[in-house]
Write a protein that holds these residues in place. Structure first.
Motif, mmCIF file in Angstrom:
data_model
loop_
_atom_site.group_PDB
_atom_site.id
_atom_site.type_symbol
_atom_site.label_atom_id
_atom_site.label_comp_id
_atom_site.label_asym_id
_atom_site.label_seq_id
_atom_site.Cartn_x
_atom_site.Cartn_y
_atom_site.Cartn_z
ATOM 1 N N GLY A 149 -0.280 8.956 -0.969
ATOM 2 C CA GLY A 149 0.372 7.659 -0.828
ATOM 3 C C GLY A 149 1.791 7.841 -0.311
ATOM 4 N N ASP A 150 2.505 6.738 -0.129
ATOM 5 C CA ASP A 150 3.861 6.845 0.395
ATOM 6 C C ASP A 150 4.668 5.600 0.055
ATOM 7 N N ALA A 151 5.971 5.791 -0.029
ATOM 8 C CA ALA A 151 6.892 4.656 -0.177
ATOM 9 C C ALA A 151 8.123 4.992 0.639
ATOM 10 N N ARG A 162 4.299 -10.121 6.108
ATOM 11 C CA ARG A 162 3.922 -8.699 6.209
ATOM 12 C C ARG A 162 2.503 -8.550 6.747
ATOM 13 N N TYR A 163 1.592 -9.401 6.278
ATOM 14 C CA TYR A 163 0.193 -9.257 6.718
ATOM 15 C C TYR A 163 -0.023 -9.808 8.130
ATOM 16 N N ASP A 164 0.708 -10.855 8.543
ATOM 17 C CA ASP A 164 0.597 -11.322 9.938
ATOM 18 C C ASP A 164 0.991 -10.179 10.873
ATOM 19 N N THR A 199 -3.378 -6.019 -3.964
ATOM 20 C CA THR A 199 -3.775 -6.984 -4.964
ATOM 21 C C THR A 199 -3.843 -8.388 -4.383
ATOM 22 N N SER A 200 -3.082 -8.646 -3.329
ATOM 23 C CA SER A 200 -3.011 -10.024 -2.820
ATOM 24 C C SER A 200 -4.303 -10.411 -2.117
ATOM 25 N N ALA A 201 -4.493 -11.727 -1.972
ATOM 26 C CA ALA A 201 -5.679 -12.227 -1.269
ATOM 27 C C ALA A 201 -5.700 -11.699 0.166
HETATM 28 C C1 LIG Z 1 -4.953 3.220 -5.086
HETATM 29 C C2 LIG Z 1 -3.759 2.520 -4.521
HETATM 30 C C3 LIG Z 1 -2.913 3.204 -3.680
HETATM 31 C C4 LIG Z 1 -1.792 2.594 -3.132
HETATM 32 N N1 LIG Z 1 -0.956 3.304 -2.343
HETATM 33 C C5 LIG Z 1 0.143 2.713 -1.865
HETATM 34 C C6 LIG Z 1 1.070 3.466 -1.078
HETATM 35 O O1 LIG Z 1 0.889 4.641 -0.852
HETATM 36 N N2 LIG Z 1 2.163 2.837 -0.598
HETATM 37 C C7 LIG Z 1 2.406 1.511 -0.854
HETATM 38 O O2 LIG Z 1 3.407 0.986 -0.364
HETATM 39 N N3 LIG Z 1 1.564 0.792 -1.612
HETATM 40 C C8 LIG Z 1 0.457 1.370 -2.117
HETATM 41 N N4 LIG Z 1 -0.380 0.645 -2.907
HETATM 42 C C9 LIG Z 1 -0.057 -0.734 -3.152
HETATM 43 C C10 LIG Z 1 -0.807 -1.677 -2.281
HETATM 44 O O3 LIG Z 1 -1.200 -1.133 -1.045
HETATM 45 C C11 LIG Z 1 -0.063 -2.966 -2.044
HETATM 46 O O4 LIG Z 1 0.988 -2.778 -1.147
HETATM 47 C C12 LIG Z 1 0.485 -3.539 -3.305
HETATM 48 O O5 LIG Z 1 -0.563 -3.684 -4.196
HETATM 49 C C13 LIG Z 1 1.135 -4.892 -3.017
HETATM 50 O O6 LIG Z 1 0.136 -5.794 -2.841
HETATM 51 P P1 LIG Z 1 -0.158 -6.545 -1.495
HETATM 52 O O7 LIG Z 1 -0.123 -5.552 -0.372
HETATM 53 O O8 LIG Z 1 -1.509 -7.065 -1.729
HETATM 54 O O9 LIG Z 1 0.907 -7.564 -1.342
HETATM 55 C C14 LIG Z 1 -1.514 1.252 -3.444
HETATM 56 C C15 LIG Z 1 -2.379 0.542 -4.305
HETATM 57 C C16 LIG Z 1 -3.489 1.171 -4.850
HETATM 58 C C17 LIG Z 1 -4.388 0.390 -5.747
#
Ligand SMILES: Cc1cc2nc3c(=O)[nH]c(=O)nc-3n(C[C@H](O)[C@H](O)[C@H](O)COP(=O)(O)O)c2cc1C
Length: 477
Positions: free
Chosen positions: A61-63, A155-157, A226-228
């Protein structure tokens, strides 16, 4: 519970790398190196162990932001290597395991992501998938000259169009565009390399890419969220959707939604694989697993925050101390389901009828980002995985060992053999590419491919190219 498994369908397993372990206290174990996340030998060791166990993938993963305070929430995510760089290295020290690279769309240009992904797909001989994230951490904005992190729809658009552009760029070279025809003097067939001419709301990209079409043609997409909008994205476009679901029921609901969404888009159920996270605390006996959990609980460095716990669980805790008994939770109030779950787990894992506030807090810390904790003997963990797999909750699991490297060793040595005995997991790789591991069909030919009238020939005039080259020479570049 375990019965004869459906031999057609098998589990998909991957390692979700938390270098210091998924449990926030795990880095304090004697055999854990606090610098592991930056140690090439450690990284290679984990990847090779997962490959020897025939896992489908190694996932990072990454941030795009961090802080020292984050160590008290999630030490493994406080400081870590950049994914494409790390996976380039992992590609070189492995042969078969799939690689999932995370690239954030919100702070990127599609040309960069297309180059990085296509390059890594070549270097790994087709083992790459791209985890598309729009960014869970709003602090990233301050690192990218933005006033604020965009809201979810924006963000999603942006992400939807960005992924369109990346996919077009991957197609900008047809599979056989590089001909290397020495006799004719034609390296690249000019009619098989295409501009994409993308003119969209957010991006104007001419193309072509300067990397050959990826080995897999189109690199598989992975996402989680998590979002729709993120669930809709996964149902429509991803090959793998990760889930952070704490219970069987929530996993089943998530699974149903993704499969139904995929069907609504004309996809087959097997086109998208739903993989919940699973944190395995495995022992030779149940007691051994519980005592591992308790040992890690004692290593938690996160200060107890009574107010935050009260808000999270909806149970009044004012005036209580760490060693106070946790108050009784009303069994009938629906809004207290999470509190009941925490207390029940704290009871079970600590083998006490009256868990303390600290013990309930410690369960929340171990749960981290909400992935499912499977705590028990190897037999029990394998039973649970099989049950989820056969009851519409999972096509496999994203394994998050609570501590590393020992937690992966325990899972591979104790649980994987049981899954194999039951016919639930492969004994050998049958393919090389990420697509092959997931039983996906090869990608169709490039969208720009067209029947060719004539073989490639050296053109008579290259006025435009010559002009450009002259310019380069003049400027002494
Ligand atoms: C298994 C898993 C891995 C994820 N890995 C990352 C990640 O590496 N980087 C990140 O920014 N978010 C990660 N997320 C978060 C989601 O991709 C998402 O950005 C976050 O749940 C916010 O929700 P949204 O994108 O639906 O708004 C991860 C979530 C899960 C369940």
């Amino acid at each position: 519970m375990p019965g004869s498994a459906d031999l057609e369908r098998q589990l998909h397993l991957g390692i979700f790398l938390f270098s210091l372990g998924y449990h926030p206290g795990a880095w304090r174990l004697p055999d854990v190196d606090p610098r592991a996340s930056h140690d090439p030998d450690f990284i290679a060791g984990i990847a090779r162990k997962a490959e020897a166990a025939k896992f489908d993938f190694f996932f990072l993963g990454d941030a795009l932001a961090t802080s020292a305070e984050q160590q008290y929430v999630f030490p493994s995510q406080t400081v870590r290597l950049e994914p494409f760089t790390m996976l380039g290295y992992v590609a070189a020290v492995t042969q078969r395991i799939g690689l999932i690279a995370t690239a954030n769309t919100t702070y990127a240009d599609p040309y960069h992501i297309a180059r990085q992904t296509a390059s890594l797909d070549h270097l790994s001989r087709g083992r790459l998938a791209w985890n598309v994230v729009t960014g869970a951490d709003p602090r990233a904005a301050a690192n990218f000259s933005r006033e604020q992190h965009w809201d979810n729809p924006r963000r999603y658009d942006w992400a939807e169009e960005l992924v369109d552009v990346v996919q077009k760029l991957w197609d900008s070279w047809e599979d056989d565009a590089l001909q290397g025809d020495k006799a004719a003097g034609v390296l690249v067939h000019p009619q098989r390399v295409h501009t994409i001419g993308h003119e969209g709301e957010h991006f104007q990209v001419r193309g072509p890419l300067n990397v050959l079409r990826p080995v897999q043609g189109q690199i598989p997409l992975v996402n989680a969220g998590t979002s729709a909008r993120s669930r809709a994205f996964g149902a429509a476009r991803s090959s793998v959707v990760f889930a952070g679901v704490p219970t069987l029921e929530s996993a089943q609901a998530f699974y149903r939604e993704i499969k139904a969404g995929a069907a609504a888009q004309g996809r087959l159920p097997q086109d998208v694989h739903v993989l919940p996270g699973l944190v395995p605390y495995v022992g030779r006996t149940r007691e051994e697993a519980f005592s591992l959990y308790r040992r890690l609980s004692e290593l938690i460095a996160t200060p107890l925050d009574i107010e935050a716990l009260e808000q999270q669980l909806g149970v009044p805790l004012a005036g209580l101390q760490a060693d106070s008994p946790f108050p009784a939770v009303d069994p009938h109030v629906p809004g207290l389901a999470l509190a009941r779950h925490f207390v029940a787990q704290a009871r079970l894992l600590n083998q006490t009828q009256t868990p303390t506030v600290q013990q309930v807090f410690a369960y929340g810390i171990a749960r981290g980002r909400g992935h499912f904790l499977a705590i028990g003997s190897a037999q029990e963990v394998a039973d649970t995985m099989q049950h989820w797999f056969e009851h519409g909750a999972a096509d496999g699991f994203n394994i998050c060992p609570p501590h590393l490297p020992g937690g992966l060793d325990d899972f591979v040595d104790l649980v994987v053999p049981l899954l194999r005995e039951r016919g639930l997991f492969r004994t050998e790789y049958t393919g090389v590419t990420f697509r092959e591991h997931f039983g996906a069909k090869p990608a169709p030919a490039s969208r720009y491919a067209a029947p060719l009238a004539a073989p490639a020939a050296v053109p008579a005039a290259l006025t435009e190219v010559h002009h450009r080259l002259d310019d380069v020479v003049r400027r002494g570049v």
